[in-house]
Write a protein that holds these residues in place. Structure first.
Motif, PDB file in Angstrom:
ATOM      1  N   LEU A 104     -22.012  26.995  49.261  1.00  0.00           N
ATOM      2  CA  LEU A 104     -20.704  27.148  49.749  1.00  0.00           C
ATOM      3  C   LEU A 104     -20.290  28.629  50.271  1.00  0.00           C
ATOM      4  O   LEU A 104     -19.626  28.883  50.835  1.00  0.00           O
ATOM      5  CB  LEU A 104     -19.910  26.892  48.452  1.00  0.00           C
ATOM      6  N   GLU A 105     -21.063  29.732  49.198  1.00  0.00           N
ATOM      7  CA  GLU A 105     -20.881  31.091  49.733  1.00  0.00           C
ATOM      8  C   GLU A 105     -21.931  31.911  49.871  1.00  0.00           C
ATOM      9  O   GLU A 105     -23.162  31.417  49.392  1.00  0.00           O
ATOM     10  CB  GLU A 105     -19.757  31.684  48.653  1.00  0.00           C
ATOM     11  N   ARG A 128     -14.169  29.474  42.118  1.00  0.00           N
ATOM     12  CA  ARG A 128     -14.497  29.588  43.655  1.00  0.00           C
ATOM     13  C   ARG A 128     -15.015  31.183  43.914  1.00  0.00           C
ATOM     14  O   ARG A 128     -14.045  31.550  44.831  1.00  0.00           O
ATOM     15  CB  ARG A 128     -13.414  29.180  44.375  1.00  0.00           C
ATOM     16  N   ALA A 188      -7.507  30.673  43.240  1.00  0.00           N
ATOM     17  CA  ALA A 188      -8.463  29.772  43.453  1.00  0.00           C
ATOM     18  C   ALA A 188      -7.695  28.427  43.810  1.00  0.00           C
ATOM     19  O   ALA A 188      -8.404  27.810  44.993  1.00  0.00           O
ATOM     20  CB  ALA A 188      -9.600  29.428  42.585  1.00  0.00           C
ATOM     21  N   LEU A 194     -22.909  26.286  44.447  1.00  0.00           N
ATOM     22  CA  LEU A 194     -22.437  27.429  44.601  1.00  0.00           C
ATOM     23  C   LEU A 194     -23.089  28.156  45.827  1.00  0.00           C
ATOM     24  O   LEU A 194     -22.520  28.629  46.589  1.00  0.00           O
ATOM     25  CB  LEU A 194     -22.496  28.298  43.305  1.00  0.00           C
ATOM     26  N   GLN A 222     -16.289  34.045  46.028  1.00  0.00           N
ATOM     27  CA  GLN A 222     -16.497  34.153  47.647  1.00  0.00           C
ATOM     28  C   GLN A 222     -17.799  34.619  47.777  1.00  0.00           C
ATOM     29  O   GLN A 222     -18.311  34.436  48.987  1.00  0.00           O
ATOM     30  CB  GLN A 222     -15.151  35.050  48.087  1.00  0.00           C
ATOM     31  N   ASP A 256     -15.666  26.494  39.170  1.00  0.00           N
ATOM     32  CA  ASP A 256     -14.289  26.285  39.416  1.00  0.00           C
ATOM     33  C   ASP A 256     -13.406  27.269  39.816  1.00  0.00           C
ATOM     34  O   ASP A 256     -12.177  26.983  40.657  1.00  0.00           O
ATOM     35  CB  ASP A 256     -13.708  25.717  38.211  1.00  0.00           C
ATOM     36  N   SER A 307      -9.034  29.179  49.978  1.00  0.00           N
ATOM     37  CA  SER A 307     -10.102  28.733  50.054  1.00  0.00           C
ATOM     38  C   SER A 307     -11.373  29.255  48.971  1.00  0.00           C
ATOM     39  O   SER A 307     -12.402  28.772  48.754  1.00  0.00           O
ATOM     40  CB  SER A 307     -10.902  28.955  51.301  1.00  0.00           C
ATOM     41  N   ASP A 308     -11.070  30.384  48.282  1.00  0.00           N
ATOM     42  CA  ASP A 308     -11.953  31.091  47.378  1.00  0.00           C
ATOM     43  C   ASP A 308     -11.128  31.957  46.395  1.00  0.00           C
ATOM     44  O   ASP A 308      -9.964  32.007  46.485  1.00  0.00           O
ATOM     45  CB  ASP A 308     -12.935  31.842  47.909  1.00  0.00           C
TER      46      ASP A 308
END
Length: 347
Positions: A156-157, A134, A67, A153, A136, A132, A71-72
């Motif tokens: 972002l995805e 991240r 992470a 969350l 995907q 934290d 990016s994820d």
């Protein structure tokens, strides 16, 4: 005086790294990283050697490290709203199996650990930890209280919501049972047995409202609009019991009672047995308790594992660049006939 010396570096076992795996497998470090992040992008022979080397060394990739360097975190997070709910576990199982089959790593997080009937406090620390790392993509199972903590969350995805209509955050898809089909099967079953005065105890929230509407539509479509009777309750056993007591005390009580959920149906069944009225009872959910010999409850099976699998499929197909409204996916349920339904009692 005895001096305490720190252990030598050789005395402390070192955790194997990507470099160690690369050395044993005879490949580059970047290829090892790609093998764990996107195994489909690595040749079959190289992937085999990398995995054999990892097993030999006892290597496991570090999600926090990934992470921090990408990016994820390369995994799908599943947030289940309530671990005590018997309806949600099959959804998680169905989703987990489909995601694993697709080669997607999964991390499960609970939004609440409180006992049934308690004020469900949100596990904010666990959800923050998940953020934290991240993920995907994100799958939310059931209605989560205070969804504001999930909003970062969800933005972002790709996010998919399964098993509820009460979610208020952006999602690529919402997957749940087809209440209209489920309630129509219930009314057809009861009407076929000769029932006309068929009542309904509703649940709360959007799910409860959707099933109450489905009951009303089913009654109207079968020419029973004049017998529509809804008692406002909730999904709990005690509410079902109280609702049934009210319904059975009417001058012309219903000969059958449908419910928004199995727990409420068990409460209805208790009241019916106390009264000795012989009123038919139908639940919704096919919870494990509905099949117990003590209950043998006729109910609607929403096929929660299929809901979970469909939610995972929608997540795998989700395009994070599209801002379109959420796709509404409804899984067709089936009626499970047991011993709590029969012809109307003679009064």
């Amino acid at each position: 005086m005895l001096a305490l010396m720190p252990p030598s570096p050789q005395a402390v076992p070192q955790r194997p790294t990507i470099r160690d795996v690369a050395a044993v497998a005879g490949v580059s470090k970047s290829l090892v990283s790609r093998a764990f992040a996107s195994p489909g992008r690595v040749g079959e022979d190289s992937l085999r050697r990398i995995m054999e080397a990892a097993d030999q060394l006892g290597f496991r990739p570090s999600w926090p490290a990934r992470a921090l360097n990408s990016s994820d975190g390369g995994f799908t997070g599943i947030v289940v709203s309530d671990l005590y709910s018997p309806a949600l576990a099959p959804i998680v199982i169905g989703a987990h199996r489909r995601l694993e089959a697709a080669g997607r790593r999964v991390l499960l997080c609970s939004a609440s650990l409180n006992q049934p009937g308690a004020d469900r406090a949100l596990e904010k620390a666990a959800i923050a930890f998940l953020g934290d790392l991240r993920p995907q993509s994100l799958l939310i199972v059931g209605a989560v209280r205070d969804e504001s903590s999930l909003e970062p969350l969800g933005k972002l995805e790709p996010t998919v919501i399964a098993g509820t209509r009460d979610a208020g955050i952006p999602a690529a898809a919402e997957v749940s049972t087809d209440d209209e089909a489920g309630m129509l099967a219930v009314i057809d079953h009861l009407a076929g047995l000769g029932h006309r005065r068929i009542a309904h105890t509703s649940g709360i929230g959007r799910v409860g409202a959707a099933r109450a509407r489905a009951y009303e539509h089913a009654m109207e479509s079968r020419g029973l609009a004049g017998h529509v009777l809804i008692d406002r309750a909730d999904f709990e056993e005690e509410a079902g019991y109280a609702a049934a007591r009210r319904l059975l005390a009417l001058p012309e009580p219903p000969t059958a009672i449908t419910t928004a959920g199995d727990h409420a149906a068990l409460g209805v069944l208790a009241a019916v047995r106390e009264e000795g009225s012989g009123t038919s009872v139908v639940g919704y959910g096919n919870a494990p308790a509905s099949a117990y010999h003590l209950a043998r409850l006729t109910t609607v099976d929403p096929d929660n594992q299929a809901i979970g699998a469909a939610a995972a499929e929608a997540l795998l197909d989700a395009d994070p660049t599209q801002g379109s409204p959420p796709q509404q996916i409804r899984v067709t349920p089936r009626l499970v006939e047991r011993s709590t339904t029969g012809p109307p009692p003679r009064r």
